[in-house]
Each structure stands twice: as structure tokens, then as C-alpha cells.
Enzyme design. Structure first.
Site, PDB file in Angstrom:
ATOM      1  CD  GLU A 274      56.589  19.059 -26.769  1.00 48.13           C
ATOM      2  OE1 GLU A 274      56.608  17.963 -26.178  1.00 48.13           O
ATOM      3  OE2 GLU A 274      55.780  19.326 -27.691  1.00 48.13           O
ATOM      4  CD1 TRP A 277      52.344  19.299 -25.477  1.00 52.26           C
ATOM      5  CD2 TRP A 277      50.811  17.841 -24.755  1.00 52.26           C
ATOM      6  NE1 TRP A 277      51.390  19.160 -26.461  1.00 52.26           N
ATOM      7  CE2 TRP A 277      50.440  18.265 -26.047  1.00 52.26           C
ATOM      8  CE3 TRP A 277      49.992  16.917 -24.096  1.00 52.26           C
ATOM      9  CZ2 TRP A 277      49.292  17.806 -26.691  1.00 52.26           C
ATOM     10  CZ3 TRP A 277      48.838  16.454 -24.733  1.00 52.26           C
ATOM     11  CH2 TRP A 277      48.501  16.897 -26.007  1.00 52.26           C
ATOM     12  CD1 TRP A 306      44.051  -4.920 -25.527  1.00 50.47           C
ATOM     13  CD2 TRP A 306      44.777  -3.837 -27.333  1.00 50.47           C
ATOM     14  NE1 TRP A 306      43.793  -3.584 -25.338  1.00 50.47           N
ATOM     15  CE2 TRP A 306      44.227  -2.893 -26.425  1.00 50.47           C
ATOM     16  CE3 TRP A 306      45.305  -3.375 -28.542  1.00 50.47           C
ATOM     17  CZ2 TRP A 306      44.193  -1.529 -26.702  1.00 50.47           C
ATOM     18  CZ3 TRP A 306      45.270  -2.016 -28.816  1.00 50.47           C
ATOM     19  CH2 TRP A 306      44.723  -1.107 -27.910  1.00 50.47           C
ATOM     20  CG  ASN A 341      58.421  13.712 -28.034  1.00 48.94           C
ATOM     21  OD1 ASN A 341      58.028  12.971 -27.147  1.00 48.94           O
ATOM     22  ND2 ASN A 341      57.609  14.558 -28.648  1.00 48.94           N
ATOM     23  CD1 TRP A 359      46.179   0.921 -24.440  1.00 50.76           C
ATOM     24  CD2 TRP A 359      47.555   1.889 -22.966  1.00 50.76           C
ATOM     25  NE1 TRP A 359      45.440   1.222 -23.314  1.00 50.76           N
ATOM     26  CE2 TRP A 359      46.247   1.817 -22.398  1.00 50.76           C
ATOM     27  CE3 TRP A 359      48.583   2.464 -22.225  1.00 50.76           C
ATOM     28  CZ2 TRP A 359      45.952   2.295 -21.122  1.00 50.76           C
ATOM     29  CZ3 TRP A 359      48.300   2.937 -20.943  1.00 50.76           C
ATOM     30  CH2 TRP A 359      47.004   2.855 -20.415  1.00 50.76           C
ATOM     31  CD1 TRP A 382      54.013   4.750 -23.675  1.00 54.43           C
ATOM     32  CD2 TRP A 382      53.139   3.419 -25.253  1.00 54.43           C
ATOM     33  NE1 TRP A 382      55.056   4.112 -24.309  1.00 54.43           N
ATOM     34  CE2 TRP A 382      54.550   3.290 -25.274  1.00 54.43           C
ATOM     35  CE3 TRP A 382      52.381   2.673 -26.155  1.00 54.43           C
ATOM     36  CZ2 TRP A 382      55.211   2.447 -26.173  1.00 54.43           C
ATOM     37  CZ3 TRP A 382      53.029   1.839 -27.054  1.00 54.43           C
ATOM     38  CH2 TRP A 382      54.423   1.736 -27.057  1.00 54.43           C
TER      39      TRP A 382
END
Length: 479
Positions: A274, A277, A306, A341, A359, A382
Site C-alpha cells: 500500500e 501504491w 457520461w 479503503n 469519475w 478514481w
């Protein structure tokens, strides 16, 4: 050095004395050091910084003001409006006071890089400017493919990252030596309202980190996905504001798990992943300015049409979609400024794929609410959920919010905590409460689902496939 004026450490998101690279370097090189923090509410508004993160920063500035004063170092907080204003004011102030040097820790967003370039261009030749890679374990660009480019997929990035990291001495810098006798802290005209989940102060942050590494890291892999369990580290807000450094996190983890990098099945390794990341997204941000412009990494997704409907977005923001786990997560976010998370992934998938909402609207809302909002990680998350980023989930993989609820909150403990209106619904039906209400002829004060997930999934896949066809012949991978 013999300079009579103090060197300046321009604080941003590095609000600590311990392991602060810029501060340590300044204190090593100069007899006098002054801390300056520029308040930029106009910029914070543009960046959608949440009120809870602003409050944490204010509280931390109070704590830092006291601890720095004990070392003979003063803190000055200067109200500005935007990054440009801050750069201009500080450059003029340094010129007026004949400051010999300014030390900063780098930030990697486009506006932040432009701010620092503007500041450096306005400094007099007599003032040196030093910038350090402090908020990362490895500087952006240090980990590259054999062709010298940036990794676009996380797993090979992690492999290469760990190879370089294991060959690098990761040192946690101590608190600098005192620069003189203690001084009286300067009064700060800032509010001081502590957050219930994230108390300010380096000691509180370090204790949180130590407790996690000692008590929970071993079980992190098996417990991290269940929001009813306190199985995550909850240090994200401290990393986002720089109350903790990633080196402190790695050092503490290694203290309890010395071989963590060689134990990929362990909970400690999963938590280390993590941290990596976070590095993955920061490295991308540093090298791809279009991320700061909110452009997708997968260019073909710019052709997605969208939904213009705002009612779904509003229901999602308010936690009134009729999908209990989604709604409980959003209410947790709205009330606490923090979200588990796993729930960030589920709620993001629901907004983008079930409601077919751009998004970027969800990204903006998260930043406006999260106490731990970091642009790189939030944008990366996202884009992952929206299938628009590097190494993102394939567009045809869409979370089923009911199935996710049954898997990660099977008895509804988390849901009942945040949706008291469902307190009487049995566990068997907690994820489909209207089914229970209809069978038992009961009324519940809870909205019906705003969308049929099965039909929404078909619609989303069709929208993405249409966008791919529209963009056919274009460059899907411009980098």
C-alpha cells in the site's frame, strides 16, 4: 556559515520536526533557521481541500509552533491567497531580509511545481534555493523500465521499486539540534479544533504507527477489507499532511518485520504494498502533468458519454442510493472525513459504473470531504475504479454493491452503525432491506435502489465499448 540572517524552511505538507529533509539540511548548514508556512485558502479551495484537512493542518501548526520554539526556531504563518501570491510574497520577503537560503521539500502536482519555479525565478542571486524529495521513499524517476520509461503497471513497478529500495539506505533523520535557547512561540491566529480520529502532533502519529505495526500489521492481509474491523493503519491523514514521513513508516515496519520485503504472503508485505501504491501514483504525478489537469491516462476514455443526471450523484453524496453498503460508506465519509479503503473502491465503482457519472465529479467530492485527501492517491484510485488510468480495473469488471456487501460486511455490523434506520433488518436481508420489508409487510425509512444494477452494468459496458470504437485509430497509450 557566518550568515547573520536566518535560513528559511518553507513548510508545506511536511509539518514535522523529525525526518524532515529540508529542515534537517537547513539546520546542519546554518546557525539560525526560521520556519515559514504560507496559508493559501484560495488555492485550497481550487484544490477542493476538505475542511477537516485544513483543521488538522491548523492544529498541527500549533503543535509545531510549540515544539520548534523549544529548539530556538520560530514559526511564521503568512496569509496569502494562491500559490502565486505565496511565491511572490516569500521571494520579496527573502529579498527584504537578505535571507541566505530557502529550503523546501518538493511537491509534485503541476500547480505546486509552477509555484516553486515562480519562486525560484524571483529570488535574488544572493539567496540559494534547495529542494528535496522528502514525501517519497524513492525520488520520482529513480525506478524506470529497461527503456528508461515509467512503469504503467503496478506489479512490475513494485518489483523494480523493491529492488532499488533494498539497495538504498533509508535513513530516518532525527530532530535537529537546538539552534539556541528556547523562545516563546509566536501567537498563531488559527483555529484549533482537534479531529476525533486523527489527533494532531507527531507523538500521536508515531504512536498510531507503532500500535499498528505491533498489533495489526501481521493480520492486515486478512482483515483490511472488512470495514467493521479495525484492521487498517489509519495513518493516511498523517502522511497526507506530512506529520509522518514514508521513511518513518518503513522503518517502523522493518523494526517488527525485518524480512518484510521477502515475505509476499504476509500481512506486513501487503501493507508495504500500500505504501508502494502511494509511490506509484506520486511518481506518475511528477512525470505526467496531464494528471494534474484531470485528464485520463487511457485517452480513449475521453470519448465516454457520461450521464448528465445529477440526481444520482446527489443520492450518492448523501448516502441515499438504496444500496446499504454504498450508503453506509458515504455517511461515514460525510460524518468523519474518512472512509475505509475497500469502501472507497466500492463507492467509486458504483458512481462511475452504476450511475455512469464522470469519475472527476467523484474525485472532487472525495477531496472535498477526506481528511487524508492526497491528490495523487485520490486521482489514482478514481482512475483505477473508472478504468481510465494506468493499471486500472478492466472496464467490464464492475463491482456488484450487494455482492460486495455480503462478502465484506456479511452480518451488516458496519451498515447498522451508519444506517440506524436498518437496525431491525435481519442479517439475511441487510443488503436487500426492501426485499425483507415487502415479505413482512413492513415500512422502512430507507430509499429504494436508484438503479437496477444488472441493467446499469450493461449500460456501462456499452458506454465504454462505444467510446473505444469512437476512439479507434487513436493513441491509447500516449506516454
Amino acid at each position: 556559515m557566518t550568515d547573520s540572517a536566518p535560513a528559511v524552511v518553507w513548510l508545506r505538507h511536511d509539518l514535522r520536526l523529525t525526518d524532515n529533509t529540508a529542515l534537517y539540511a537547513a539546520c546542519q548548514a546554518h546557525r539560525q533557521v526560521k520556519l515559514i508556512f504560507t496559508l493559501t485558502p484560495g488555492q485550497w479551495e481550487q484544490h477542493a481541500m476538505s475542511p477537516s484537512q485544513q483543521a488538522l493542518i491548523f492544529c498541527q501548526l500549533h503543535a509545531l509552533n510549540t515544539s520548534a520554539a523549544a529548539l530556538g526556531i520560530t514559526l511564521h504563518v503568512q496569509p496569502c491567497h494562491t500559490f502565486e501570491d505565496a511565491a511572490d510574497w516569500l521571494a520579496a520577503w527573502c529579498r527584504e531580509h537578505r535571507i541566505p537560503a530557502v529550503y523546501v521539500n518538493k511537491q509534485y502536482g503541476l500547480n505546486e511545481q509552477r509555484r516553486d519555479a515562480r519562486f525560484a525565478a524571483r529570488l535574488p542571486d544572493t539567496c540559494r534555493f534547495y529542494a528535496f524529495d522528502d514525501s517519497v521513499l524513492l525520488p520520482p524517476g529513480r525506478v524506470s523500465t529497461q527503456q528508461g520509461g515509467l512503469y504503467k503497471v503496478f506489479t512490475p513497478f513494485r518489483r523494480a521499486f523493491l529492488t532499488v529500495l533494498m539497495q538504498t539506505t533509508v535513513r530516518v533523520l532525527p530532530v535537529p539540534e537546538a539552534k539556541g535557547p528556547p523562545v516563546s512561540p509566536a501567537p498563531l491566529n488559527l483555529p484549533q479544533q482537534e479531529h476525533a480520529l486523527f489527533p494532531s502532533g507527531e507523538e500521536a502519529a508515531l504512536q498510531r504507527l507503532a500500535d499498528f505495526c505491533q498489533k495489526h500489521a501481521a493480520d492486515y492481509k486478512t482483515e483490511r477489507d472488512f470495514p467493521a474491523i479495525d484492521g487498517t493503519s489509519r495513518i493516511s491523514a498523517y502522511l497526507a499532511t506530512g506529520i509522518l514521513s514514508p521513511r518513518q513508516c518503513l522503518s517502523r515496519l522493518r523494526l517488527h518485520f525485518p524480512m518484510v520485503a521477502d515475505e509476499p504472503e504476509s500481512g506486513a508485505y501487503t501493507w508495504l504494498s500500500e505504501l508502494i501504491w502511494r509511490e506509484f501514483y506520486l511518481h506518475q504525478l511528477a512525470q505526467h502533468p496531464d494528471i494534474s489537469r484531470h485528464r485520463p491516462m487511457q485517452r480513449w476514455t475521453e470519448s465516454i458519454i457520461w450521464s448528465p443526471d445529477n440526481s444520482g450523484l446527489l443520492a450518492w453524496q448523501q448516502g441515499k442510493t438504496g444500496f446499504p453498503l454504498v450508503d453506509a460508506a458515504m455517511r461515514q465519509l460525510n460524518e468523519t472525513g474518512w472512509m475505509h479503503n475497500r469502501l472507497r473502491m466500492i463507492t467509486a465503482s458504483f458512481l462511475v459504473k452504476d450511475l455512469l457519472t464522470d469519475w472527476r465529479r467523484g474525485e472532487h467530492y472525495f477531496m472535498s470531504q477526506l481528511i487524508d485527501g492526497e491528490f495523487a492517491a485520490n486521482n489514482g484510485g478514481w482512475q483505477w475504479a473508472a478504468s481510465t488510468g494506468h493499471d486500472s480495473v478492466p472496464y467490464f469488471r464492475i463491482f456488484n454493491p450487494v455482492t460486495q456487501g455480503k462478502r465484506f460486511d456479511p452480518d451488516g455490523s458496519f451498515i447498522r452503525r451508519w444506517l440506524p434506520e436498518l437496525a431491525d433488518v435481519p442479517a439475511k436481508y441487510i443488503h436487500t432491506p426492501h426485499e425483507w420489508a415487502e415479505k413482512n409487510q413492513r415500512e422502512i425509512d430507507y430509499p429504494k435502489p436508484v438503479v437496477d444494477h444488472r441493467m446499469a452494468r450493461i449500460r456501462a459496458i456499452d458506454a465504454y465499448e462505444t467510446a473505444r470504437r469512437t476512439a479507434a485509430g487513436g493513441d491509447d497509450n500516449p506516454y
